[in-house]
Scaffold this motif. Structure first.
Motif, PDB file in Angstrom:
ATOM      1  N   VAL A  91       0.836  -1.198   0.000  1.00 16.37           N
ATOM      2  CA  VAL A  91       0.000   0.000   0.000  1.00 16.37           C
ATOM      3  C   VAL A  91       0.870   1.247   0.000  1.00 16.37           C
ATOM      4  CG1 VAL A  91      -1.748   1.302   1.281  1.00 16.37           C
ATOM      5  CG2 VAL A  91      -1.863  -1.208   1.198  1.00 16.37           C
ATOM      6  N   HIS A  92       1.907   1.226   0.800  1.00 20.70           N
ATOM      7  CA  HIS A  92       2.815   2.386   0.885  1.00 20.70           C
ATOM      8  C   HIS A  92       3.554   2.595  -0.439  1.00 20.70           C
ATOM      9  CE1 HIS A  92       1.923   2.679   5.080  1.00 20.70           C
ATOM     10  NE2 HIS A  92       2.478   1.504   5.386  1.00 20.70           N
ATOM     11  N   TYR A  93       4.011   1.507  -1.054  1.00 22.68           N
ATOM     12  CA  TYR A  93       4.744   1.652  -2.312  1.00 22.68           C
ATOM     13  C   TYR A  93       3.846   2.228  -3.409  1.00 22.68           C
ATOM     14  CZ  TYR A  93       8.654  -1.033  -0.402  1.00 22.68           C
ATOM     15  OH  TYR A  93       9.719  -1.447   0.341  1.00 22.68           O
ATOM     16  N   ARG A  94       2.597   1.754  -3.476  1.00 18.30           N
ATOM     17  CA  ARG A  94       1.676   2.270  -4.489  1.00 18.30           C
ATOM     18  C   ARG A  94       1.397   3.763  -4.260  1.00 18.30           C
ATOM     19  NH1 ARG A  94      -1.473  -1.214  -7.556  1.00 18.30           N
ATOM     20  NH2 ARG A  94      -1.067  -3.435  -7.273  1.00 18.30           N
ATOM     21  N   GLU A  95       1.226   4.126  -2.975  1.00 14.31           N
ATOM     22  CA  GLU A  95       1.000   5.543  -2.663  1.00 14.31           C
ATOM     23  C   GLU A  95       2.213   6.374  -3.059  1.00 14.31           C
ATOM     24  OE1 GLU A  95       0.288   8.642   1.083  1.00 14.31           O
ATOM     25  OE2 GLU A  95       0.322   6.468   1.466  1.00 14.31           O
ATOM     26  N   ALA A  96       3.420   5.871  -2.801  1.00 12.69           N
ATOM     27  CA  ALA A  96       4.639   6.605  -3.149  1.00 12.69           C
ATOM     28  C   ALA A  96       4.692   6.878  -4.641  1.00 12.69           C
ATOM     29  CB  ALA A  96       5.860   5.814  -2.690  1.00 12.69           C
ATOM     30  N   ILE A  97       4.419   5.850  -5.438  1.00 10.05           N
ATOM     31  CA  ILE A  97       4.471   6.011  -6.896  1.00 10.05           C
ATOM     32  C   ILE A  97       3.413   7.005  -7.362  1.00 10.05           C
ATOM     33  CG2 ILE A  97       4.047   4.806  -9.085  1.00 10.05           C
ATOM     34  CD1 ILE A  97       5.403   2.340  -7.752  1.00 10.05           C
ATOM     35  N   GLU A  98       2.214   6.910  -6.792  1.00 11.74           N
ATOM     36  CA  GLU A  98       1.142   7.822  -7.185  1.00 11.74           C
ATOM     37  C   GLU A  98       1.518   9.273  -6.864  1.00 11.74           C
ATOM     38  OE1 GLU A  98      -2.248   9.621  -8.483  1.00 11.74           O
ATOM     39  OE2 GLU A  98      -1.525   7.594  -8.894  1.00 11.74           O
ATOM     40  N   ARG A  99       2.003   9.533  -5.665  1.00  8.52           N
ATOM     41  CA  ARG A  99       2.302  10.911  -5.260  1.00  8.52           C
ATOM     42  C   ARG A  99       3.525  11.465  -5.999  1.00  8.52           C
ATOM     43  NH1 ARG A  99      -0.514  13.081  -1.219  1.00  8.52           N
ATOM     44  NH2 ARG A  99      -1.713  11.730   0.214  1.00  8.52           N
ATOM     45  N   LEU A 100       4.555  10.671  -6.140  1.00  9.75           N
ATOM     46  CA  LEU A 100       5.793  11.160  -6.779  1.00  9.75           C
ATOM     47  C   LEU A 100       5.621  11.326  -8.280  1.00  9.75           C
ATOM     48  CD1 LEU A 100       8.408   9.095  -4.728  1.00  9.75           C
ATOM     49  CD2 LEU A 100       7.944  11.553  -4.557  1.00  9.75           C
ATOM     50  N   SER A 101       4.574  10.744  -8.857  1.00 14.75           N
ATOM     51  CA  SER A 101       4.312  10.921 -10.286  1.00 14.75           C
ATOM     52  C   SER A 101       3.726  12.297 -10.593  1.00 14.75           C
ATOM     53  CB  SER A 101       3.330   9.848 -10.787  1.00 14.75           C
ATOM     54  OG  SER A 101       3.884   8.568 -10.691  1.00 14.75           O
ATOM     55  N   ARG A 102       3.317  13.030  -9.562  1.00 10.30           N
ATOM     56  CA  ARG A 102       2.622  14.294  -9.783  1.00 10.30           C
ATOM     57  C   ARG A 102       3.565  15.479  -9.990  1.00 10.30           C
ATOM     58  NH1 ARG A 102      -1.626  13.389  -4.773  1.00 10.30           N
ATOM     59  NH2 ARG A 102      -2.727  11.595  -5.681  1.00 10.30           N
ATOM     60  N   GLY A 103       4.848  15.281  -9.872  1.00  6.86           N
ATOM     61  CA  GLY A 103       5.792  16.385 -10.059  1.00  6.86           C
ATOM     62  C   GLY A 103       6.988  15.949 -10.891  1.00  6.86           C
ATOM     63  N   ARG A 104       7.927  16.874 -11.068  1.00 10.55           N
ATOM     64  CA  ARG A 104       9.152  16.565 -11.839  1.00 10.55           C
ATOM     65  C   ARG A 104      10.206  16.014 -10.882  1.00 10.55           C
ATOM     66  NH1 ARG A 104      10.728  21.595 -12.949  1.00 10.55           N
ATOM     67  NH2 ARG A 104      12.691  20.883 -13.805  1.00 10.55           N
ATOM     68  N   LEU A 105       9.976  14.817 -10.394  1.00  6.16           N
ATOM     69  CA  LEU A 105      10.847  14.224  -9.378  1.00  6.16           C
ATOM     70  C   LEU A 105      11.295  12.847  -9.830  1.00  6.16           C
ATOM     71  CD1 LEU A 105       8.607  15.345  -6.404  1.00  6.16           C
ATOM     72  CD2 LEU A 105      10.902  16.226  -6.871  1.00  6.16           C
ATOM     73  N   VAL A 106      11.864  12.804 -11.028  1.00  5.25           N
ATOM     74  CA  VAL A 106      12.160  11.527 -11.678  1.00  5.25           C
ATOM     75  C   VAL A 106      13.032  10.601 -10.826  1.00  5.25           C
ATOM     76  CG1 VAL A 106      13.154  10.452 -13.733  1.00  5.25           C
ATOM     77  CG2 VAL A 106      11.868  12.579 -13.947  1.00  5.25           C
ATOM     78  N   PRO A 107      14.136  11.057 -10.235  1.00  9.90           N
ATOM     79  CA  PRO A 107      14.966  10.110  -9.463  1.00  9.90           C
ATOM     80  C   PRO A 107      14.199   9.501  -8.288  1.00  9.90           C
ATOM     81  CG  PRO A 107      16.149  12.157  -9.873  1.00  9.90           C
ATOM     82  CD  PRO A 107      14.737  12.402 -10.259  1.00  9.90           C
TER      83      PRO A 107
END
Length: 935
Positions: A782-798
């Motif tokens: 659940v945490h990993y999916r949330e991380a991917i969802e939230r970090l996809s919303r900005g220019r934070l590729v690394p």
């Protein structure tokens, strides 16, 4: 060429002459060349420059020479060099034209930044070299005024594709190093000029001495001269024919312990002593007048009633040449003449020169000569020096301003007024990059009966000096004390000083009693107007120190919103770098990106190279966290070049950060270790935190989790005002991998306190990724999916790519291989694409463990571009012209054109229109990740 003698008559200089000939060949072929010819006094540097001029057929030659007595006159050396080229001034863009005109006193205007002047000189050289190859020769560069030295060193580092050469001749000290006052030339290509071989030295003696020379005397002279050509020619002049023939050695008057330059000078002194008194007086006036203006010298000689034919004996001795300009045979002749005179004789010479100098066209030199002629306190001369200091400041000559103020203070009779002027001079010395001299003047000011405001300003200055000298830990509490004293005297200055204290505390990691900052900020609050950006920033940071991270977030958010306002006041713009630091601390990448972009643009537009390196470093940091490593590299290289040219130290050297994120282990470790030593020596807590955090990133990427854990713990040991949050992220991952569960839980708790208060997608995405790492069992997903969802919303590729990576690693351990491959493929593709090699390799190993063979992606043609080529290509693709790109990147338009030619060849295109399609779109990486399967 027996004995190594060339057609130019230079004996034993084949290697040096061939190097200079190659330089000319390159320049004629359209390449830029820079060379620092370095050697001790008398070794033949000027003779090599003469050889260069003699061989420079078809080239235009511009010359300048530093003069020791003129080192305080801003842009004096630069004006010598550029004066013959000013007919091209109108071809420069208006800001550059105006800056150069103001610096040279041709036009009135606000003080130009010295490196906007540098950009103008770069453009001027480029314009001249467009028509014919250009040779710029700067002799005795160790005696250039500081403003000229900094500008010329900056220009030398930016030349690339012009048919131009800059050749500096610099006197080495006894240790063979550059003149300590001018480190700006360090790192430029060098040609070291050493002594002649014994064979060539003996041959030169045979030329110089007519008559018999005893072998023992010959051996002694050759040994004493150590191959120095001027010494070989001058030292035998002290011996009589009998001494030369009979072997009595050198006269006792020349002690063997005297340094060689001093012995040569003593030799000149003995020759001067044999000249008639009027000739000696004339030479003294010439030595005191650094420009070599023959007409001015004649007028001054008339006032001293020196006979018209007084020059003849000195010319006959070969000590000086009188023509349109007066030139001494060697700088040691000038220094010997001046130092041999009594103080009264020097004052008389300067007095005559002051009277002979035009009071309308050359006010500054007239004032300087009057000051040198003064016997004791002289308020009239002091007032004239103050006016001169104002003119120097208007031209951007900070070092000259400081020198005039210092002399004005010395000539002031009233003790209180003298102290105030010494304080102003100390401030100017600090701004000129001379903190040691500033400290001495501050001590002088401290002995004077200053009023309360000046006492507070003196305390503030002492703190600033301590910070500049690397005693960073002393600065914050001193600044807070100064701010407290300023509260009843000047509210605005008190708040500014308090903000300086907090900024110093961020850099050093040691603030002292943070409660003082909060108290001062509250006491100095002005109720007459709503708080501005800097007011909010001060209040937020003071709250951060006293009440903690969470309490400060609302105020600091308001501060950042104010800094994003289009109508940001000029006095607030100097704090954009600190606003960027706060944005990073609040996990607000969008604001960090916007403010850093504005900070670099404002610094470039103003030509403010004292600010640009820091602005560029924060801009580079925003690029790093977006995975835009090429753009970050260009900015960091630019910042390093500027700090090198200015001779200033970076407040937080980030040079190891980029290779660490890229996973370039060897390069990163060398840079990190060097920065660690420097930061420890200078008491720079933030720099230590930055480099330890970069070390932890590197080791986590390499899978060396024990080393990452140690580095992350060291980073977190620094003050929480530095990079504490980012260090906690690395600490959580390293601790989990090292099975240090208790440490991982503690780090996660501290991290969540910050990310929860921030509430940004970056913060909460990082928190979710870290929770996933620290969680066992199915709930981690659940945490990993949330991380991917939230970090996809900005220019934070690394950060997004690392979320895919750790999720994929977890899926593989859960034996969900098919789903793991999807995540690991996505992670590998993104990491490989941005050049995060260590993390990409980690993803490749994980994929291999799932049974999938990974091929490295094909290298696109744009990957062959250098960092600077890529940045120029991007700007050109956005429609910028070559002059616009050059002004933004501090390059000449011709250099931009040269880079674009290489870009077109590498990309296989023929026009600017094709650039946009040929260059990569980093945004596609994020878009692609959003559509990637999440399991």
């Amino acid at each position: 060429m027996a004995g190594g003698r060339l057609r130019t008559g230079l004996r034993g200089r084949r290697r040096e002459c061939e190097a200079l000939d190659r330089l000319l060949e390159d320049v004629r072929a359209g390449q830029s060349r820079v060379l620092v010819v370095r050697g001790e006094a008398g070794v033949g540097k000027s003779a090599l420059l003469a050889h260069l001029r003699a061989r420079a057929s078809g080239c235009r030659i511009a010359r300048a020479a530093g003069v020791e007595s003129e080192m305080e006159l801003a842009f004096a050396g630069l004006h010598q060099l550029c004066a013959p080229m000013l007919d091209h001034l109108e071809r420069l863009p208006a800001p550059q034209r105006e800056a150069l005109g103001t610096a040279f006193g041709l036009t009135a205007g606000p003080a130009p930044d010295r490196f906007l002047v540098g950009l103008a000189v770069l453009g001027l050289i480029s314009e001249v070299a467009e028509r014919e190859p250009l040779l710029c020769e700067i002799d005795d560069a160790q005696w250039l005024d500081r403003a000229s030295a900094q500008v010329l060193a900056f220009v030398a580092r930016r030349l690339l594709a012009e048919s131009a050469a800059m050749v500096f001749a610099v006197r080495s000290g006894s240790g063979g190093h550059e003149h300590p006052d001018h480190p700006e030339l360090a790192g430029l290509p060098e040609l070291a000029v050493g002594g002649l071989t014994d064979r060539d030295a003996n041959a030169l003696l045979d030329q110089a001495i007519r008559g018999r020379l005893d072998e023992r005397v010959r051996d002694r002279i050759v040994a004493e001269a150590r191959g120095n050509p001027l010494a070989l020619l001058e030292l035998p002049r002290e011996l009589t024919p009998a001494e030369l023939a009979g072997g009595f050695g050198l006269p006792a008057a020349l002690p063997a312990a005297l340094p060689l330059a001093g012995r040569i000078e003593q030799s000149f002194l003995r020759r001067l002593g044999s000249l008639p008194p009027d000739t000696q007086r004339l030479l003294l006036v010439a030595a005191a007048e650094p420009v070599g203006d023959a007409a001015l010298l004649r007028r001054a000689a008339d006032r001293l009633r020196i006979a018209p034919d007084a020059a003849t004996p000195a010319v006959g001795e070969g000590l000086v040449e009188f023509g349109v300009h007066v030139r001494f045979r060697h700088p040691l002749v000038r220094s010997a003449v001046y130092r041999a005179a009594t103080p009264d004789e020097r004052r008389a010479a300067h007095r005559a020169l002051a009277e002979a100098t035009d009071s309308e066209t050359d006010l500054d030199r007239r004032a300087w000569h009057r000051a040198q002629a003064a016997v004791g306190p002289d308020d009239e001369v002091a007032e004239e020096l103050l006016r001169t200091a104002g003119r120097a400041q208007a031209r951007g000559g900070v070092a000259a301003t400081a020198a005039f103020l210092e002399r004005a203070a010395a000539l002031t009779a009233d003790a209180a007024l003298q102290g105030a002027r010494a304080l102003a001079a100390a401030q100017a010395k600090l701004e000129a990059g001379a903190p040691d001299a500033a400290r001495t003047l501050a001590a002088t000011a401290g002995l004077a009966p200053l009023d309360e405001l000046r006492r507070a300003l003196l305390q503030r200055l002492r703190a600033q000096i301590a910070f500049a000298l690397g005693n960073g830990g002393e600065a914050p509490p001193l600044l807070l004390d100064a701010a407290a004293r300023l509260v009843p005297l000047d509210v605005g200055l008190a708040r500014q000083t308090c903000l300086e204290a907090l900024a110093a505390g961020i850099f050093t990691g040691r603030l002292g009693d943070g409660r003082d900052a909060r108290t001062i900020a509250r006491t100095a609050t002005t109720a007459s107007q709503p708080p501005g950006a800097t007011d909010l920033l001060l209040d937020g940071l003071a709250t951060r120190v006293t009440e903690g991270y969470a309490a400060s977030v609302p105020i600091l958010r308001s501060a950042l919103a104010a800094f994003r306002d289009d109508d940001l006041p000029a006095d607030a713009q100097r704090w954009l770098w600190l606003a960027c630091r706060v944005a990073a601390d609040l996990w607000d990448h969008e604001t960090w990106d916007e403010l850093s972009r504005r900070g670099v643009r404002l610094a470039r537009d103003a030509g403010a190279l004292d600010v640009l390196p820091t602005a560029a470093q924060y801009r580079a940091g925003a690029h790093v966290h977006a995975g835009e490593y090429d753009a970050a590299s260009v900015l960091m290289e630019e910042a390093a070049a500027i700090t090198h040219a200015t001779g200033t130290a970076s407040l937080a050297d980030p040079s190891g950060m980029l290779p660490a994120y890229r996973g370039h282990e060897a390069e990163a470790l060398v840079l990190i270790e060097a920065a660690r030593r420097e930061a420890t020596a200078r008491g720079q807590g933030m720099a230590l935190s930055l480099n330890e955090c970069a070390h932890a990133v590197l080791c986590n990427g390499l899978g060396r989790y024990g080393d990452a854990l140690a580095a992350a713990e060291r980073a977190c040991a620094q003050a929480e005002l530095s990079l504490y949050g980012l260090a906690l992220v690395e600490l959580v991952e390293a601790a989990v991998r090292c099975d240090a569960g208790r440490l991982a839980a503690s780090a996660l708790e501290r991290l969540c306190a910050r990310t929860g208060a921030s509430g940004s997608d970056w913060a909460l995405g990082i928190e979710a990724r870290s929770r996933g790492l620290a969680t066992t069992g199915p709930s981690a997903e659940v945490h990993y999916r949330e991380a991917i969802e939230r970090l996809s919303r900005g220019r934070l590729v690394p950060h997004l790519a690392r979320a895919h990576l750790v999720y994929g690693e977890w899926l593989r351990r859960e034996n969900r291989r098919s789903e793991a491959r999807e995540q690991l493929r996505t992670a590998h593709g993104m990491l490989d694409r941005i050049g995060a090699e260590a993390f990409a390799e980690r993803a490749r190993r994980e994929l291999a463990a799932t049974g999938e063979r990974v091929r490295r992606q094909t290298v696109d043609s744009y990957d062959e571009l250098t960092s600077q080529e890529l940045q120029i290509a991007r700007l050109a693709g956005r429609g910028r012209t070559n002059p616009q790109i050059g002004a933004e990147l501090f390059l000449s338009p011709r250099t931009v054109e040269w880079h674009l030619h290489n870009v077109f060849a590498k990309l296989g295109i023929t026009s600017r229109r094709a650039l946009a399609k040929a260059l990569p779109d980093r945004g596609r990486l994020v878009a692609a990740s959003r559509s990637a399967p999440s399991g």
